[in-house]
Scaffold this motif. Structure first.
Motif, short mmCIF file in Angstrom:
data_model
loop_
_atom_site.label_atom_id
_atom_site.label_comp_id
_atom_site.label_asym_id
_atom_site.label_seq_id
_atom_site.Cartn_x
_atom_site.Cartn_y
_atom_site.Cartn_z
N GLN A 61 0.80 -1.22 0.00
CA GLN A 61 0.00 0.00 0.00
C GLN A 61 0.84 1.27 0.00
OE1 GLN A 61 -2.55 -1.03 3.28
NE2 GLN A 61 -4.11 -1.87 1.94
N PRO A 62 1.87 1.39 0.85
CA PRO A 62 2.68 2.62 0.78
C PRO A 62 3.41 2.77 -0.56
CG PRO A 62 3.04 1.49 2.87
CD PRO A 62 2.22 0.57 1.99
N ALA A 63 3.90 1.68 -1.10
CA ALA A 63 4.59 1.74 -2.40
C ALA A 63 3.62 2.18 -3.50
CB ALA A 63 5.21 0.40 -2.73
N GLU A 64 2.41 1.68 -3.45
CA GLU A 64 1.39 2.05 -4.44
C GLU A 64 1.05 3.54 -4.32
OE1 GLU A 64 -1.22 1.23 -7.62
OE2 GLU A 64 0.36 0.02 -6.75
N ALA A 65 0.93 4.04 -3.11
CA ALA A 65 0.62 5.46 -2.90
C ALA A 65 1.75 6.34 -3.45
CB ALA A 65 0.39 5.73 -1.42
N ARG A 66 3.00 5.94 -3.22
CA ARG A 66 4.14 6.70 -3.75
C ARG A 66 4.14 6.70 -5.27
NH1 ARG A 66 6.87 4.10 0.36
NH2 ARG A 66 7.71 2.54 -1.07
N ARG A 67 3.83 5.55 -5.87
CA ARG A 67 3.79 5.44 -7.33
C ARG A 67 2.72 6.37 -7.90
NH1 ARG A 67 0.95 3.58 -11.16
NH2 ARG A 67 -0.58 2.54 -9.85
N ARG A 68 1.56 6.41 -7.28
CA ARG A 68 0.48 7.28 -7.75
C ARG A 68 0.87 8.75 -7.61
NH1 ARG A 68 -4.61 4.00 -5.17
NH2 ARG A 68 -4.60 2.33 -6.70
N GLN A 69 1.48 9.09 -6.50
CA GLN A 69 1.89 10.48 -6.27
C GLN A 69 2.92 10.91 -7.32
OE1 GLN A 69 0.38 12.53 -4.82
NE2 GLN A 69 1.49 13.85 -3.45
N GLN A 70 3.87 10.05 -7.63
CA GLN A 70 4.87 10.35 -8.65
C GLN A 70 4.22 10.52 -10.01
OE1 GLN A 70 7.53 7.04 -8.16
NE2 GLN A 70 8.81 8.11 -6.67
N ALA A 71 3.26 9.67 -10.33
CA ALA A 71 2.57 9.76 -11.62
C ALA A 71 1.83 11.09 -11.73
CB ALA A 71 1.61 8.59 -11.78
N LEU A 72 1.17 11.51 -10.65
CA LEU A 72 0.46 12.79 -10.67
C LEU A 72 1.42 13.96 -10.86
CD1 LEU A 72 -2.19 12.26 -7.85
CD2 LEU A 72 -2.60 12.40 -10.31
N GLN A 73 2.57 13.89 -10.22
CA GLN A 73 3.57 14.96 -10.36
C GLN A 73 4.08 15.05 -11.79
OE1 GLN A 73 6.46 13.96 -7.39
NE2 GLN A 73 5.31 14.95 -5.74
N LEU A 74 4.10 13.92 -12.49
CA LEU A 74 4.56 13.90 -13.88
C LEU A 74 3.43 14.19 -14.88
CD1 LEU A 74 6.89 10.77 -13.69
CD2 LEU A 74 7.58 13.17 -13.82
N GLY A 75 2.23 14.42 -14.33
CA GLY A 75 1.09 14.70 -15.20
C GLY A 75 0.43 13.48 -15.77
N ASP A 76 0.73 12.30 -15.26
CA ASP A 76 0.12 11.04 -15.73
C ASP A 76 -1.11 10.77 -14.86
OD1 ASP A 76 -0.62 8.54 -16.53
OD2 ASP A 76 1.26 7.57 -15.96
N TYR A 77 -2.29 11.10 -15.40
CA TYR A 77 -3.51 10.97 -14.62
C TYR A 77 -4.22 9.64 -14.84
CZ TYR A 77 -2.56 15.85 -13.99
OH TYR A 77 -1.94 17.03 -13.67
N ASP A 78 -3.62 8.73 -15.59
CA ASP A 78 -4.20 7.41 -15.79
C ASP A 78 -3.91 6.56 -14.58
OD1 ASP A 78 -5.28 7.95 -18.23
OD2 ASP A 78 -3.51 7.28 -19.33
#
Length: 92
Positions: free
Chosen positions: A75-92
């Motif tokens: 769960q923490p790793a998944e949350a970090r991955r999502r946060q990084q994707a949002l920072q890069l503009g990847d909203y998928d």
């Protein structure tokens, strides 16, 4: 309910968990599978085929098998991955 019915229920639930986690691992939507499993678990509890603790232990076991880590570790790793994707503009 007899032991055979309880065993069949838990074997079927294990298969559902495996399908859910493999679908998730492949990056696909598993919401329909999760909803089906939730209903299945609820029915199993009502019919005294399983306990919440048995379900949680089985889910943890299958998650470890599919992902190689415990649910609490993912769960923490998944949350970090999502946060990084949002920072890069990847909203998928």
């Amino acid at each position: 309910m007899n032991m055979l019915q309880k065993d069949l229920f838990l074997i079927t639930l294990e298969s559902q968990f495996r399908d859910i986690f493999q679908t998730s691992k492949a990056g696909k939507d598993n919401s329909e599978q999760r909803l089906r499993a939730q209903g299945f678990i609820h029915a199993g509890e009502l019919l005294h085929l399983c306990t919440r603790k048995q379900v949680q232990q089985l889910m943890e076991l299958v998650h470890l098998e599919v992902f190689g880590i415990r649910i609490s570790e993912r769960q923490p790793a998944e949350a970090r991955r999502r946060q990084q994707a949002l920072q890069l503009g990847d909203y998928d």
